[in-house]
Design a protein around this motif. Structure first.
Motif, PDB file in Angstrom:
ATOM      1  N   VAL A 287       0.964  -1.254  -0.212  1.00 41.97           N
ATOM      2  CA  VAL A 287       0.117  -0.144  -0.054  1.00 41.97           C
ATOM      3  C   VAL A 287       0.915   1.465   0.036  1.00 41.97           C
ATOM      4  CG1 VAL A 287      -1.567   1.236   1.315  1.00 41.97           C
ATOM      5  CG2 VAL A 287      -1.825  -1.107   0.953  1.00 41.97           C
ATOM      6  N   LEU A 288       2.075   1.279   0.651  1.00 40.07           N
ATOM      7  CA  LEU A 288       2.844   2.239   0.844  1.00 40.07           C
ATOM      8  C   LEU A 288       3.479   2.419  -0.615  1.00 40.07           C
ATOM      9  CD1 LEU A 288       4.457   2.221   4.474  1.00 40.07           C
ATOM     10  CD2 LEU A 288       2.717   3.753   3.625  1.00 40.07           C
ATOM     11  N   ALA A 289       3.917   1.360  -1.229  1.00 42.14           N
ATOM     12  CA  ALA A 289       4.602   1.642  -2.523  1.00 42.14           C
ATOM     13  C   ALA A 289       3.515   1.918  -3.502  1.00 42.14           C
ATOM     14  CB  ALA A 289       4.724   0.220  -3.082  1.00 42.14           C
ATOM     15  N   LEU A 290       2.234   1.888  -3.386  1.00 39.62           N
ATOM     16  CA  LEU A 290       1.161   2.557  -4.343  1.00 39.62           C
ATOM     17  C   LEU A 290       1.362   4.043  -3.999  1.00 39.62           C
ATOM     18  CD1 LEU A 290      -1.329   2.656  -5.854  1.00 39.62           C
ATOM     19  CD2 LEU A 290      -2.824   2.135  -3.807  1.00 39.62           C
ATOM     20  N   LEU A 291       1.354   4.433  -2.749  1.00 39.54           N
ATOM     21  CA  LEU A 291       1.261   5.608  -2.454  1.00 39.54           C
ATOM     22  C   LEU A 291       2.425   6.522  -3.050  1.00 39.54           C
ATOM     23  CD1 LEU A 291       0.179   8.280  -1.040  1.00 39.54           C
ATOM     24  CD2 LEU A 291       1.386   7.590   1.187  1.00 39.54           C
ATOM     25  N   GLY A 292       3.644   5.599  -2.868  1.00 38.72           N
ATOM     26  CA  GLY A 292       4.893   6.509  -3.632  1.00 38.72           C
ATOM     27  C   GLY A 292       4.646   6.346  -5.049  1.00 38.72           C
ATOM     28  N   GLY A 293       3.930   5.471  -5.712  1.00 43.40           N
ATOM     29  CA  GLY A 293       3.758   5.739  -7.212  1.00 43.40           C
ATOM     30  C   GLY A 293       2.807   6.608  -7.596  1.00 43.40           C
ATOM     31  N   LEU A 294       1.618   7.053  -6.678  1.00 47.95           N
ATOM     32  CA  LEU A 294       0.871   8.266  -6.830  1.00 47.95           C
ATOM     33  C   LEU A 294       1.675   9.500  -6.788  1.00 47.95           C
ATOM     34  CD1 LEU A 294      -2.334   6.990  -4.906  1.00 47.95           C
ATOM     35  CD2 LEU A 294      -1.655   6.681  -7.590  1.00 47.95           C
ATOM     36  N   LEU A 295       2.393   9.541  -5.755  1.00 49.99           N
ATOM     37  CA  LEU A 295       3.358  10.841  -5.705  1.00 49.99           C
ATOM     38  C   LEU A 295       4.269  11.093  -6.848  1.00 49.99           C
ATOM     39  CD1 LEU A 295       4.089  10.617  -1.889  1.00 49.99           C
ATOM     40  CD2 LEU A 295       2.499  11.999  -3.025  1.00 49.99           C
ATOM     41  N   LEU A 296       4.891   9.781  -7.368  1.00 48.91           N
ATOM     42  CA  LEU A 296       5.727  10.062  -8.327  1.00 48.91           C
ATOM     43  C   LEU A 296       5.116  10.058  -9.745  1.00 48.91           C
ATOM     44  CD1 LEU A 296       8.599   9.668  -9.449  1.00 48.91           C
ATOM     45  CD2 LEU A 296       8.263   7.203  -9.858  1.00 48.91           C
ATOM     46  N   SER A 297       4.060   9.777 -10.080  1.00 46.29           N
ATOM     47  CA  SER A 297       3.359   9.983 -11.259  1.00 46.29           C
ATOM     48  C   SER A 297       2.774  11.494 -11.159  1.00 46.29           C
ATOM     49  CB  SER A 297       2.056   9.072 -11.247  1.00 46.29           C
ATOM     50  OG  SER A 297       1.056   9.242 -10.462  1.00 46.29           O
ATOM     51  N   GLY A 298       2.357  11.990  -9.961  1.00 42.55           N
ATOM     52  CA  GLY A 298       1.812  13.239  -9.927  1.00 42.55           C
ATOM     53  C   GLY A 298       3.020  14.343 -10.164  1.00 42.55           C
ATOM     54  N   TYR A 299       4.141  13.853  -9.709  1.00 43.33           N
ATOM     55  CA  TYR A 299       5.464  14.779  -9.762  1.00 43.33           C
ATOM     56  C   TYR A 299       5.869  14.950 -11.328  1.00 43.33           C
ATOM     57  CZ  TYR A 299      10.308  16.023  -9.527  1.00 43.33           C
ATOM     58  OH  TYR A 299      11.438  16.709  -9.966  1.00 43.33           O
TER      59      TYR A 299
ATOM     60  N   GLY B 113       9.122   3.979 -11.797  1.00 44.36           N
ATOM     61  CA  GLY B 113       9.702   3.376 -10.678  1.00 44.36           C
ATOM     62  C   GLY B 113      10.389   2.521 -10.671  1.00 44.36           C
ATOM     63  N   GLY B 114      11.209   1.925 -11.828  1.00 46.95           N
ATOM     64  CA  GLY B 114      11.963   1.088 -12.051  1.00 46.95           C
ATOM     65  C   GLY B 114      13.177   0.487 -10.896  1.00 46.95           C
ATOM     66  N   ASP B 115      13.664   1.806 -10.551  1.00 47.03           N
ATOM     67  CA  ASP B 115      14.866   1.698  -9.655  1.00 47.03           C
ATOM     68  C   ASP B 115      14.490   1.491  -8.286  1.00 47.03           C
ATOM     69  OD1 ASP B 115      16.494   1.938 -11.797  1.00 47.03           O
ATOM     70  OD2 ASP B 115      16.674   4.051 -11.529  1.00 47.03           O
ATOM     71  N   TYR B 116      12.987   1.546  -7.948  1.00 49.26           N
ATOM     72  CA  TYR B 116      12.744   1.787  -6.495  1.00 49.26           C
ATOM     73  C   TYR B 116      13.130   0.554  -5.668  1.00 49.26           C
ATOM     74  CZ  TYR B 116      11.192   6.490  -6.880  1.00 49.26           C
ATOM     75  OH  TYR B 116      10.997   7.686  -7.018  1.00 49.26           O
ATOM     76  N   ASN B 117      13.144  -0.794  -6.353  1.00 50.05           N
ATOM     77  CA  ASN B 117      13.337  -1.845  -5.509  1.00 50.05           C
ATOM     78  C   ASN B 117      14.530  -1.822  -4.847  1.00 50.05           C
ATOM     79  OD1 ASN B 117      10.926  -3.460  -6.063  1.00 50.05           O
ATOM     80  ND2 ASN B 117      11.993  -4.069  -8.013  1.00 50.05           N
ATOM     81  N   MET B 118      15.740  -1.622  -5.593  1.00 50.12           N
ATOM     82  CA  MET B 118      17.228  -1.445  -4.949  1.00 50.12           C
ATOM     83  C   MET B 118      17.432  -0.311  -4.175  1.00 50.12           C
ATOM     84  SD  MET B 118      18.099  -4.306  -5.693  1.00 50.12           S
ATOM     85  CE  MET B 118      19.573  -4.021  -4.699  1.00 50.12           C
ATOM     86  N   ASN B 119      16.524   0.677  -4.605  1.00 49.13           N
ATOM     87  CA  ASN B 119      16.694   2.034  -3.811  1.00 49.13           C
ATOM     88  C   ASN B 119      16.170   1.970  -2.403  1.00 49.13           C
ATOM     89  OD1 ASN B 119      18.296   3.174  -5.937  1.00 49.13           O
ATOM     90  ND2 ASN B 119      16.607   4.676  -6.673  1.00 49.13           N
TER      91      ASN B 119
END
Length: 334
Positions: free
Chosen positions: A237-249, A258-264
């Motif tokens: 659910v928090l990953a989803l929230l991060g995706g919403l913030l990223l797409s809005g940005y 978001g391809g790098d967010y696993n390792m980051n």
């Protein structure tokens, strides 16, 4: 006369080394304070070699990037505290953003968000079930989910994401409340909630108990499987929230979102003091790890270096943090 059996002595490089409690404590403190100390070093280096880092526009960009990665890493930290890992956060991040953007034209934003949250929770539930109930290794289970969700996203979008990012998400990501970006406030609020849960609730104590010693936690009456599954649901659910913030940005979604967010997210949590062995870490350290990683990646851009240096930086941070953890475990074992 029988010859006595010869047993060779086991030899290691540090076979005669016995760490003192003071040394163990010093390494422990280094693990806890490495990220804050490095943040200060990076800021000094930026002031000398890249003054443009401190422009208001760049600081706002850094703040938003910290907020996006920070939200995702909070979930990753919860999972790591339970001796697990989640390699599917980037896929959930991208899928959630796609669902909201693709369906927003036909549904209200509220319905789209409910759908996205429901799907993210189901993905986290599946991850947790595979790890807790079927005893699939966390890396294997969540990496398989990464592939599955990525394929489902391609099938859903037919390989071409389209649609308009809702104004609500744009405002939540790029607008400011006073001098503080709204996305950063979202991250701070989520941080505060999770810190409160971990410090002052029974569930928070269970998280550390399960990560520290799942067998002992089970004997103490803790529902270990439920805690682990809950951590995976929260992570998705928090990953989803991060995706919403990223797409809005960025204002759109694409196949590489978001391809790098696993390792980051893993690197930021680990450099902030969260261990792979579970039961050790906190959100203050995670926040410092996120800030350090984003500042380093941004500094590469401000200095005008090749974008490939960002990958080298990510790897260096993760290797350093993992090596420090490994050295601490070695000292404790001695």
């Amino acid at each position: 006369m029988n010859n006595p059996t010869f047993t060779p002595k086991k030899f290691t490089l540090f076979s005669g080394f016995r760490p003192t409690p003071r040394l163990v404590r010093a390494v422990d403190l280094a693990g806890q304070w490495a990220a804050p100390i490095m943040i200060v070093v990076v800021m000094i280096a930026a002031a000398i070699f890249a003054p443009a880092f401190f422009t208001s526009a760049n600081l706002k960009t850094v703040s938003i990037q910290i907020a996006v990665l920070g939200v995702v890493t909070i979930g990753q930290t919860l999972v790591l505290l339970n001796r697990s890992i989640d390699m599917s956060v980037s896929a959930v991040l991208a899928l959630g953003a796609v669902i909201v953007v693709q369906t927003e034209s036909g549904n209200s934003i509220a319905i789209s968000l409910v759908e996205a949250v429901g799907i993210a929770a189901l993905i986290g539930l599946a991850n947790g079930f595979l790890v807790a109930k079927r005893h699939v290794p966390p890396f294997v289970a969540t990496f398989g989910m990464l592939v599955f969700v990525g394929g489902a996203r391609l099938a859903y979008t037919k390989g071409q994401a389209s649609g308009t990012v809702p104004n609500l998400l744009r405002s939540m990501s790029i607008e400011s409340i006073g001098p503080i970006p709204a996305a950063l406030l979202v991250w701070l609020v989520v941080n505060a909630i999770v810190i409160f849960v971990l410090r002052y609730t029974r569930f928070g104590r269970w998280v550390y108990a399960v990560g520290g010693n799942p067998g002992a936690a089970r004997y103490a009456g803790v529902n270990v499987d439920w805690v682990l599954i809950s951590a995976h649901v929260a992570c998705s659910v928090l990953a989803l929230l991060g995706g919403l913030l990223l797409s809005g940005y960025i204002g759109y979604v694409d196949l590489r979102l978001g391809g790098d967010y696993n390792m980051n997210s893993i690197a930021a949590a680990v450099v902030g003091g969260t261990t792979f062995t579970g039961g050790r870490g906190n959100m203050f350290g995670t926040a410092a790890g996120v800030a350090l990683l984003i500042m380093l990646l941004n500094l590469v851009v401000v200095l005008g270096l090749s974008i490939h240096w960002q990958y080298a930086m990510q790897g260096t941070v993760l290797v350093f943090a993992t090596a420090l953890q490994g050295f601490r475990q070695y000292l404790l074992s001695r």
